[in-house]
Motif scaffolding. Structure first.
Motif, short mmCIF file in Angstrom:
data_model
loop_
_atom_site.label_atom_id
_atom_site.label_comp_id
_atom_site.label_asym_id
_atom_site.label_seq_id
_atom_site.Cartn_x
_atom_site.Cartn_y
_atom_site.Cartn_z
N TRP A 149 0.90 -1.54 -0.45
CA TRP A 149 0.19 -0.09 -0.67
C TRP A 149 1.28 1.08 -0.17
CZ3 TRP A 149 -5.04 0.52 -0.36
CH2 TRP A 149 -5.89 2.19 0.17
N PHE A 183 -14.89 4.60 4.26
CA PHE A 183 -13.73 3.75 5.40
C PHE A 183 -13.75 4.81 6.80
CE2 PHE A 183 -12.04 7.09 2.45
CZ PHE A 183 -10.91 7.60 3.46
N ALA A 227 -11.73 5.09 10.51
CA ALA A 227 -10.82 4.53 11.64
C ALA A 227 -10.67 3.32 11.57
CB ALA A 227 -10.67 5.66 12.74
N LYS A 228 -11.66 2.72 11.80
CA LYS A 228 -11.34 1.47 11.78
C LYS A 228 -11.54 0.30 11.08
CE LYS A 228 -15.13 2.59 15.80
NZ LYS A 228 -16.37 2.88 15.86
N GLY A 229 -11.87 0.39 9.29
CA GLY A 229 -12.32 -0.27 8.62
C GLY A 229 -13.08 0.08 7.21
N PHE A 230 -13.19 -0.56 6.54
CA PHE A 230 -13.82 -0.22 4.91
C PHE A 230 -15.13 -1.14 4.54
CE2 PHE A 230 -10.48 -3.48 4.06
CZ PHE A 230 -11.11 -3.68 2.49
N LEU A 263 -9.67 -2.22 9.62
CA LEU A 263 -7.66 -2.24 9.93
C LEU A 263 -7.18 -2.90 10.83
CD1 LEU A 263 -8.66 1.73 9.56
CD2 LEU A 263 -8.22 0.05 8.02
N GLY A 264 -5.84 -3.28 10.04
CA GLY A 264 -4.71 -3.83 10.62
C GLY A 264 -5.14 -5.29 11.14
N GLU A 265 -6.27 -5.81 10.34
CA GLU A 265 -5.86 -7.44 10.11
C GLU A 265 -5.06 -8.00 8.94
OE1 GLU A 265 -8.61 -9.94 12.56
OE2 GLU A 265 -8.33 -8.15 13.55
N MET A 294 -9.28 -9.74 4.98
CA MET A 294 -10.10 -9.09 3.96
C MET A 294 -11.48 -9.96 3.75
SD MET A 294 -8.84 -5.64 3.83
CE MET A 294 -6.60 -6.96 3.61
#
Length: 131
Positions: free
Chosen positions: A9, A85, A87-90, A118-120, A123
């Motif tokens: 990314w 999206f 701060a937690k995800g999308f 985010l951070g996992e 997806m």
């Protein structure tokens, strides 16, 4: 289970300043497993409202070119994303771009979704298609 992972990314501000309202470009590489097997290149145009904004309703448009196989049929195709999206995800919905299929995927049509935290490490995605 249908999953994908971010392999790379790269993001850069196109206009505006970090911490303020701005537009950014993201260029990414994804690896897919499940119904779709292979790799893709994605380009997003992102809007950030600025510091203190919680992200609700933020959207990004993007195009992704996939190369590999769908249900064992080899080829490539392009999808157009509409992504939300925060701060937690999308989450996104997408459509296969008409006429973009090649090889055994020539003539593919369809749509799907992606979701992630985010951070996992992986997806999930869905794809409904026809050939």
């Amino acid at each position: 289970m249908n999953t994908f992972a971010v392999k790379n990314w790269e993001e850069a501000i196109v206009s505006g300043a970090d911490g303020g309202p701005r537009v950014a470009h993201a260029h990414a590489t994804f690896g897919y497993n499940g119904l779709i097997e292979g790799e893709s290149i994605l380009d997003y145009l992102l809007y950030y409202a600025g510091e203190g904004y919680d992200g609700e309703g933020t959207t990004a448009a993007g195009f992704e070119r996939f190369e590999g196989s769908v249900d064992g049929r080899k080829g490539s195709f392009v999808i157009k994303h509409d992504c939300g999206f925060d701060a937690k995800g999308f989450s996104s919905t997408f459509k296969v771009v008409e006429g973009s299929g090649t090889g055994e995927l020539a003539g593919i049509t369809g749509s799907g979704t992606t979701t992630g935290v985010l951070g996992e490490p992986t997806m999930s995605y869905t794809l409904e298609y026809s050939l």
